[in-house]
Write a protein that holds these residues in place. Structure first.
Motif, short mmCIF file in Angstrom:
data_model
loop_
_atom_site.label_atom_id
_atom_site.label_comp_id
_atom_site.label_asym_id
_atom_site.label_seq_id
_atom_site.Cartn_x
_atom_site.Cartn_y
_atom_site.Cartn_z
N GLN A 138 6.06 -3.81 13.91
CA GLN A 138 5.52 -2.76 13.03
C GLN A 138 6.72 -1.90 12.65
N GLN A 140 7.17 0.06 9.60
CA GLN A 140 6.99 1.33 8.91
C GLN A 140 6.81 2.42 9.97
N SER A 141 7.42 3.61 9.84
CA SER A 141 8.23 4.00 8.73
C SER A 141 9.71 3.63 8.89
N TYR A 268 -2.16 0.60 14.07
CA TYR A 268 -2.77 1.08 12.82
C TYR A 268 -4.04 0.31 12.51
N GLY A 269 -4.75 0.78 11.49
CA GLY A 269 -5.92 0.05 11.00
C GLY A 269 -5.47 -1.20 10.27
N GLY A 270 -4.46 -1.00 9.42
CA GLY A 270 -3.91 -2.13 8.69
C GLY A 270 -2.50 -1.80 8.28
N GLU A 272 0.34 -3.16 5.27
CA GLU A 272 0.42 -3.95 4.04
C GLU A 272 1.61 -4.88 3.97
N ASN A 292 -13.17 -1.83 3.69
CA ASN A 292 -12.35 -0.96 2.82
C ASN A 292 -10.90 -0.92 3.29
N VAL A 293 -10.67 -1.16 4.58
CA VAL A 293 -9.28 -1.18 5.06
C VAL A 293 -8.53 -2.35 4.40
N HIS A 296 -7.79 -1.43 0.94
CA HIS A 296 -6.66 -0.50 0.98
C HIS A 296 -5.33 -1.28 1.04
N PHE A 315 5.76 10.05 0.46
CA PHE A 315 4.82 9.07 1.01
C PHE A 315 3.49 9.07 0.25
N GLU A 319 0.63 6.25 -0.32
CA GLU A 319 -0.71 6.28 0.29
C GLU A 319 -1.79 6.95 -0.58
N ARG A 563 -4.89 1.65 18.41
CA ARG A 563 -5.04 2.25 17.07
C ARG A 563 -5.04 3.76 17.17
N LYS A 565 -5.46 6.20 15.20
CA LYS A 565 -6.55 6.97 14.59
C LYS A 565 -7.65 7.27 15.61
N1 BES Z 1 0.93 1.75 5.55
C1 BES Z 1 -0.15 2.27 6.30
C2 BES Z 1 0.09 2.26 7.78
C3 BES Z 1 1.27 3.09 8.22
C4 BES Z 1 1.44 4.38 7.77
C5 BES Z 1 2.19 2.59 9.12
C6 BES Z 1 2.53 5.14 8.19
C7 BES Z 1 3.26 3.34 9.53
C8 BES Z 1 3.44 4.62 9.07
C9 BES Z 1 -1.44 1.51 6.01
O1 BES Z 1 -1.56 1.05 4.71
C10 BES Z 1 -2.59 2.46 6.22
O2 BES Z 1 -2.61 3.45 5.55
N2 BES Z 1 -3.51 2.14 7.11
C11 BES Z 1 -4.68 2.94 7.35
C12 BES Z 1 -5.82 2.33 6.59
C13 BES Z 1 -6.81 3.29 6.02
C14 BES Z 1 -6.27 4.50 5.33
C15 BES Z 1 -7.82 2.57 5.15
C16 BES Z 1 -4.93 2.94 8.85
O3 BES Z 1 -4.11 2.38 9.58
O4 BES Z 1 -5.90 3.50 9.31
#
Ligand code: BES
Ligand code: ZN
Length: 611
Positions: A138, A140-141, A268-270, A272, A292-293, A296, A315, A319, A563, A565
């Motif tokens: 992983q 990012q960032s 993370y949730g996802g 890209e 929706n993820v 996204h 950023f 996003e 995760r 979140k």
């Molecule tokens: N690119 C992000 C994940 C990310 C952000 C990794 C910052 C490292 C640093 C990814 O696209 C994202 O935003 N995921 C969200 C999904 C949601 C907003 C639908 C997540 O992980 O919850």
């Protein structure tokens, strides 16, 4: 962080792409699960931007640099690895050989550290199959530098290829097209090519006992065999989502769009990663309600992966645009009502976050200052939701989607393969809409540079939310005696997303008794709920109501989950309650070595511990 040696275009990188820039990366790595090390070499094809430059400056983090040479002549090159700066790593300065012309191929032989912040090495027992280890990245960032010496800034975009050798029984995947996979010397060698230029944070690698199933003409889902059928069901709409995204944004340039479902420790949730979105298994709700993820991450194929923020101060260009497009996909595939429902419910999540961060916190600005602030520390819902709110506002100012969507496609087409800052977007918008009188009313400075909530919240359709507000009101007014004032019919009429919002709002309410919550648990079978978004909010409500039996459930869940979140707010809740504070700290200390660096780092900060 020391202010010297910072890149002028990116406060999170030491690299100097304005002098010499990487055009292509060729990786050659061996995966060793026994000592948790990747070893081999990278060949960087670079070009001078400034004729007078004689050094290539790179980022690295805990890398063991063995030697550096000119790969065309084999001449050894001098290099200097500067002192390690906490969180940012070491600047690697390589002396360029003297020769005619502006391009060079520099080979670096190196090894990663077992503590590489961009990798997670998972033992067999923490996988679904329990037999084989798993590795995922992983970046990012700013964690690519812990796996390869590179210009670890989204200012730079390069193509890449990779040859990876791994144990025979495992599958290797990358954010690229795999064009061969062969057995050699008892191991497996896989070769990948990414021919679209990408920033370093989009390079990705995963190795595990993986299977795949076809989802559509350009998509497969990859996962351990134990969960693969569930994945096929959950992500069956992927091709519809892709087609809808193309209608909104323009052609999909990446060829394939695969999904990889990771072990639960994925932070993370996802993510890209091009050609291969990484997702958390917490999306497996059994009813496609969390798709929706995926929408996204698909949207990122344009917003972020084609048009990229130049550094993470901007950023929101990644996003905010992505959330905006994600909701447009939902609007077309489901209904404008559900598009607005998502936008409306996110307003209360944004306001909760801004309250917590402080209304005057500079990190609540849309464009932030990251000098001395690590991007992992700055990350929040603000760029996502304040960003999407701004775009919805701009859309309404110029006359709605019919006017705004052609602009959006032009924006993607103009800035594709480039990295930009907010002022590039602003100038492009002002030129495109120069004939539209209403744009003079836009207060750009407040939107972009003022902290706190967005200055305008658009009029969203609230019909799906109103139903939940009504149910919540009667539940809150109920004195806890007799029947719970929510009928079976009420319950059955709620969609999963409405249930999530209902609990989200309940979490903001005060004075809920354990007795009332028990009745709610029974009605909705909340003690055996599979949906992670529901479980997360339910456990938070229980902790807030000081329901002691639920502490164990919450702890057990956060010990398998990465995760952030979900894990971060639950840790914060456990920390806030005096009864559980010490337990939370002890639990974190015992488990932090199983967590990915970014998860451990941010939770340590939340728990006010030394990092
Ligand atoms: N690119 C992000 C994940 C990310 C952000 C990794 C910052 C490292 C640093 C990814 O696209 C994202 O935003 N995921 C969200 C999904 C949601 C907003 C639908 C997540 O992980 O919850
Ligand atoms: Zn995103």
């Amino acid at each position: 962080m020391e202010k010297t040696g910072l890149s002028p275009s990116d406060p999170s990188s030491f690299s100097r792409p304005e002098l010499v820039i990487i055009k292509d990366i060729c990786l050659n790595l061996n995966v060793n699960f026994d000592n948790k090390i990747l070893s081999g070499n990278v060949i960087l094809s670079v070009e001078k931007v400034d004729e007078t430059a004689n050094e290539l400056v790179l980022d690295s983090f805990k890398l063991d640099i063995l030697s550096v040479s000119d790969s065309e002549t084999d001449e050894k090159l001098d290099y200097k690895l500067s002192e390690h700066v906490a969180d940012y790593g070491s600047k690697l300065t390589i002396e360029l050989p003297e020769k005619a012309g502006n391009s060079y191929k520099i080979q670096i032989n190196y090894k990663t550290s077992p503590e590489a912040s961009g990798l997670q090495w998972i033992s067999p027992k923490a996988t679904a199959g329990k037999k084989h280890p798993f590795l995922f990245s992983q970046f990012q960032s700013s964690h690519a530098r812990s796996v390869l010496p590179c210009q670890d800034t989204p200012t730079v975009k390069q193509t890449y290829s990779a040859t990876i050798s791994a144990p025979l029984e495992l599958t290797v995947l990358m954010s690229a097209v795999c064009n061969s996979s062969k057995t050699l010397h008892g191991g497996k060698i896989s070769h990948f090519v990414q021919s679209v230029p990408v920033p370093s944070y989009l390079i990705a690698l995963a190795v595990g006992a993986l299977e795949s199933r076809k989802l559509g003409p350009r998509s497969h889902v990859w996962a351990e065999k134990e969960i693969i059928e569930e994945c096929v069901y959950e992500f069956a709409d992927t091709e519809h989502q892709l087609k809808t995204a193309e209608e909104i944004c323009g052609p999909y340039v990446w060829g394939i769009y695969d999904l990889l479902v990771l072990p639960p420790s994925f932070p993370y949730g996802g993510m890209e990663n091009p050609c291969l979105t990484f997702v958390t298994p917490t999306l497996l709700a059994g009813d496609r309600s969390l798709a929706n993820v995926v929408a996204h991450e698909i949207a990122h194929s344009w917003t972020g992966n084609l048009v990229t923020n130049k550094n993470f101060e901007h950023f929101w260009l990644n996003e905010g645009f992505t959330v905006f497009v994600e909701r447009k996909i939902k609007g077309r595939l489901e209904s404008p009502k559900s598009q607005d429902f998502d936008a409306y419910t996110a307003v209360s999540e944004l306001s909760e976050a801004i309250e917590r961060m402080g209304k005057d916190s500079p990190l609540t600005k849309l464009v932030v200052d990251l000098k001395g602030v690590h991007p992992d520390e700055a990350s929040s819902i603000v760029p996502y939701e304040k960003g999407q709110t701004f775009l919805r506002y701009l859309e309404s100012v110029v006359g709605g989607p019919e006017k705004f969507e052609p602009f959006l496609r032009k924006y993607f087409d103009t800035f594709k393969y480039k990295s930009i800052v907010t002022s590039d977007f602003k100038s492009f918008f002002e030129t495109y809409f120069s004939e539209t009188a209403s744009i003079t009313s836009i207060d750009w400075d407040t939107w972009l540079f003022s902290p706190g909530m967005p200055p305008v919240i658009p009029e969203y359709d609230k019909s799906l939310a109103t139903i939940c507000d009504g149910l919540l009101k009667s539940f809150l007014e109920w004195n806890g005696e007799g029947e719970i004032p929510i009928s079976k019919e009420d319950k059955e009429a709620l969609t999963t997303n409405q249930m999530i919002y209902f609990l989200q709002k309940m979490l903001e309410a005060q004075g809920l008794s354990k007795e009332k919550l028990e009745a709610l648990e029974k009605l909705f079978s909340l003690d055996s709920i599979k949906n992670a978004e529901i479980k997360f909010r339910w456990l938070r409500i229980c902790l807030k109501a000081r329901w002691e039996d639920k502490v164990q459930t919450a702890m057990a869940w956060i010990n398998i989950l990465g995760r952030m979140k979900f894990v971060r707010p639950l840790y914060r809740d456990l920390y806030e309650w005096e009864l559980t504070r010490e337990k939370a700290i002890a639990n974190f200390t015992a488990n932090r070595r199983n967590m990915m660096h970014v998860t451990a780092y941010t939770i340590a900060k939340d728990l006010h511990l030394e990092v």
